[in-house]
Design an enzyme around this catalytic site. Structure first.
Site, PDB file in Angstrom:
ATOM      1  N   GLY A  45       0.837  -1.197   0.000  1.00  0.00           N
ATOM      2  CA  GLY A  45       0.000   0.000   0.000  1.00  0.00           C
ATOM      3  C   GLY A  45       0.868   1.241   0.000  1.00  0.00           C
ATOM      4  N   GLN A  50       3.161   9.984   0.790  1.00  0.00           N
ATOM      5  CA  GLN A  50       4.440   9.292   0.994  1.00  0.00           C
ATOM      6  C   GLN A  50       5.436   9.549  -0.134  1.00  0.00           C
ATOM      7  OE1 GLN A  50       2.299   5.369   1.955  1.00  0.00           O
ATOM      8  NE2 GLN A  50       4.192   5.191   3.115  1.00  0.00           N
ATOM      9  N   CYS A  95       5.448   0.090   7.429  1.00  0.00           N
ATOM     10  CA  CYS A  95       5.148   1.222   6.552  1.00  0.00           C
ATOM     11  C   CYS A  95       6.397   1.551   5.747  1.00  0.00           C
ATOM     12  CB  CYS A  95       4.727   2.427   7.394  1.00  0.00           C
ATOM     13  SG  CYS A  95       4.363   3.902   6.426  1.00  0.00           S
ATOM     14  N   LEU A  96       6.221   1.792   4.458  1.00  0.00           N
ATOM     15  CA  LEU A  96       7.374   2.135   3.617  1.00  0.00           C
ATOM     16  C   LEU A  96       8.066   3.400   4.108  1.00  0.00           C
ATOM     17  CD1 LEU A  96       6.037   1.374   0.030  1.00  0.00           C
ATOM     18  CD2 LEU A  96       7.728   0.093   1.336  1.00  0.00           C
ATOM     19  N   HIS A 137      -4.854   1.866   7.254  1.00  0.00           N
ATOM     20  CA  HIS A 137      -3.475   2.381   7.393  1.00  0.00           C
ATOM     21  C   HIS A 137      -3.230   3.516   6.391  1.00  0.00           C
ATOM     22  CE1 HIS A 137       1.032   1.756   7.897  1.00  0.00           C
ATOM     23  NE2 HIS A 137       0.969   2.434   6.760  1.00  0.00           N
ATOM     24  N   GLU A 138      -3.611   3.289   5.139  1.00  0.00           N
ATOM     25  CA  GLU A 138      -3.367   4.306   4.098  1.00  0.00           C
ATOM     26  C   GLU A 138      -4.249   5.536   4.313  1.00  0.00           C
ATOM     27  OE1 GLU A 138      -0.778   3.938   2.509  1.00  0.00           O
ATOM     28  OE2 GLU A 138      -0.499   1.791   2.836  1.00  0.00           O
ATOM     29  N   HIS A 141      -2.713   7.963   6.593  1.00  0.00           N
ATOM     30  CA  HIS A 141      -1.713   8.829   5.938  1.00  0.00           C
ATOM     31  C   HIS A 141      -2.362  10.102   5.394  1.00  0.00           C
ATOM     32  CE1 HIS A 141       2.054   6.617   5.988  1.00  0.00           C
ATOM     33  NE2 HIS A 141       1.477   5.518   5.547  1.00  0.00           N
TER      34      HIS A 141
HETATM   35  C1  QAP Z   1       0.627  -0.610   4.863  1.00  0.00           C
HETATM   36  O1  QAP Z   1       2.784  -1.156   4.242  1.00  0.00           O
HETATM   37  C2  QAP Z   1       0.152  -1.833   5.575  1.00  0.00           C
HETATM   38  O2  QAP Z   1       9.559  -1.650   6.814  1.00  0.00           O
HETATM   39  C3  QAP Z   1       1.526  -0.904   3.708  1.00  0.00           C
HETATM   40  O3  QAP Z   1      11.491  -2.517   5.167  1.00  0.00           O
HETATM   41  C4  QAP Z   1       0.844  -2.331   6.663  1.00  0.00           C
HETATM   42  O4  QAP Z   1       3.537  -1.887   2.297  1.00  0.00           O
HETATM   43  C5  QAP Z   1      -0.970  -2.468   5.161  1.00  0.00           C
HETATM   44  C6  QAP Z   1       7.530  -2.354   3.865  1.00  0.00           C
HETATM   45  C7  QAP Z   1       0.376  -3.453   7.311  1.00  0.00           C
HETATM   46  C8  QAP Z   1      -1.429  -3.595   5.814  1.00  0.00           C
HETATM   47  C9  QAP Z   1      -0.760  -4.085   6.883  1.00  0.00           C
HETATM   48  C10 QAP Z   1       7.884  -1.959   5.136  1.00  0.00           C
HETATM   49  C11 QAP Z   1       8.527  -2.793   3.020  1.00  0.00           C
HETATM   50  C12 QAP Z   1       6.152  -2.281   3.362  1.00  0.00           C
HETATM   51  C13 QAP Z   1       9.202  -2.036   5.570  1.00  0.00           C
HETATM   52  C14 QAP Z   1       3.779  -1.636   3.441  1.00  0.00           C
HETATM   53  C15 QAP Z   1      10.201  -2.469   4.701  1.00  0.00           C
HETATM   54  C16 QAP Z   1       9.851  -2.852   3.426  1.00  0.00           C
HETATM   55  C17 QAP Z   1       5.119  -1.776   4.042  1.00  0.00           C
HETATM   56 CO    CO Z   2       2.304   3.632   5.591  1.00  0.00          CO
END
Ligand code: QAP
Ligand code: CO
Length: 175
Positions: A45, A50, A95-96, A137-138, A141
């Site tokens: 996501g 971001q 989270c990215l 989550h999004e 943001h």
């Molecule tokens: C949000 O999160 C989310 O730390 C999206 O090193 C989170 O895509 C949705 C990511 C939990 C549903 C459940 C995070 C990639 C990606 C990191 C992400 C990383 C590499 C996070």
């Molecule tokens: Co995020």
């Protein structure tokens, strides 16, 4: 359009996003540029803030069995409004914009929302499971809220300490 993911503690992430009024080429270019950024960073996501755009735009791509992501499962959500919510669920979120940190966060289990697609058509969606969590989550943001803002005082302190240590390690390992 070249985009990069903004990382905490950049204050840009605290900005409140603005409703999209024009469903034009500029919006389509933003959406098209966000997708590869999300995939290449192994995200499921991504919200426009971001990558520096304070617009109510987010994209999602929930993996299928075997963790495979397919462009067919890409969902583009603009101007979302949650109309119904129920239940609670806990998931270890990341989270990215907060790399390498994961914590359990409580969300609604089921949600219904209204939103618009890239052409401005009104849509409704009922979500549960990971999709429901990802949307919430999004959508946070869009209000300038990160998942780490939802941690208890002690967990947040633990995060700040770990995150600072990690940033330092990153710097010293850069060649
Ligand atoms: C949000 O999160 C989310 O730390 C999206 O090193 C989170 O895509 C949705 C990511 C939990 C549903 C459940 C995070 C990639 C990606 C990191 C992400 C990383 C590499 C996070
Ligand atoms: Co995020």
């Amino acid at each position: 359009m070249k985009l990069t993911v903004i990382e905490y503690p950049d204050r840009k992430l605290k900005e409140k996003s603005i409703r999209v009024e024009k469903f034009d080429k500029e919006l389509h270019e933003l959406l098209d540029a966000m997708y590869p950024v999300m995939i290449e960073s192994n995200g499921i996501g991504l919200a426009a803030i971001q990558v520096g755009y304070a617009k109510e735009v987010l994209i999602l791509n929930i993996p299928e069995e075997g963790d495979e992501q397919s462009v067919e499962n890409l969902i583009e959500i603009i101007n979302p409004i949650i109309t119904q919510k129920s239940g609670t669920t806990v998931y270890q979120e990341g989270c990215l914009s907060v790399p390498q940190f994961y914590e359990d966060i409580t969300r609604y289990e089921n949600i219904s929302l209204n939103y618009q697609d890239r052409d401005g058509n009104t849509k409704t969606l009922e979500a549960d499971g990971l999709l429901s969590i990802a949307i919430q989550h999004e959508m946070d943001h869009l209000n300038g809220i990160l998942f780490i803002d939802k941690l208890s005082y002690s967990r947040r302190k633990k995060f700040e300490k770990e995150y600072k240590r990690m940033q330092k390690e990153k710097k010293t390992s850069r060649k």
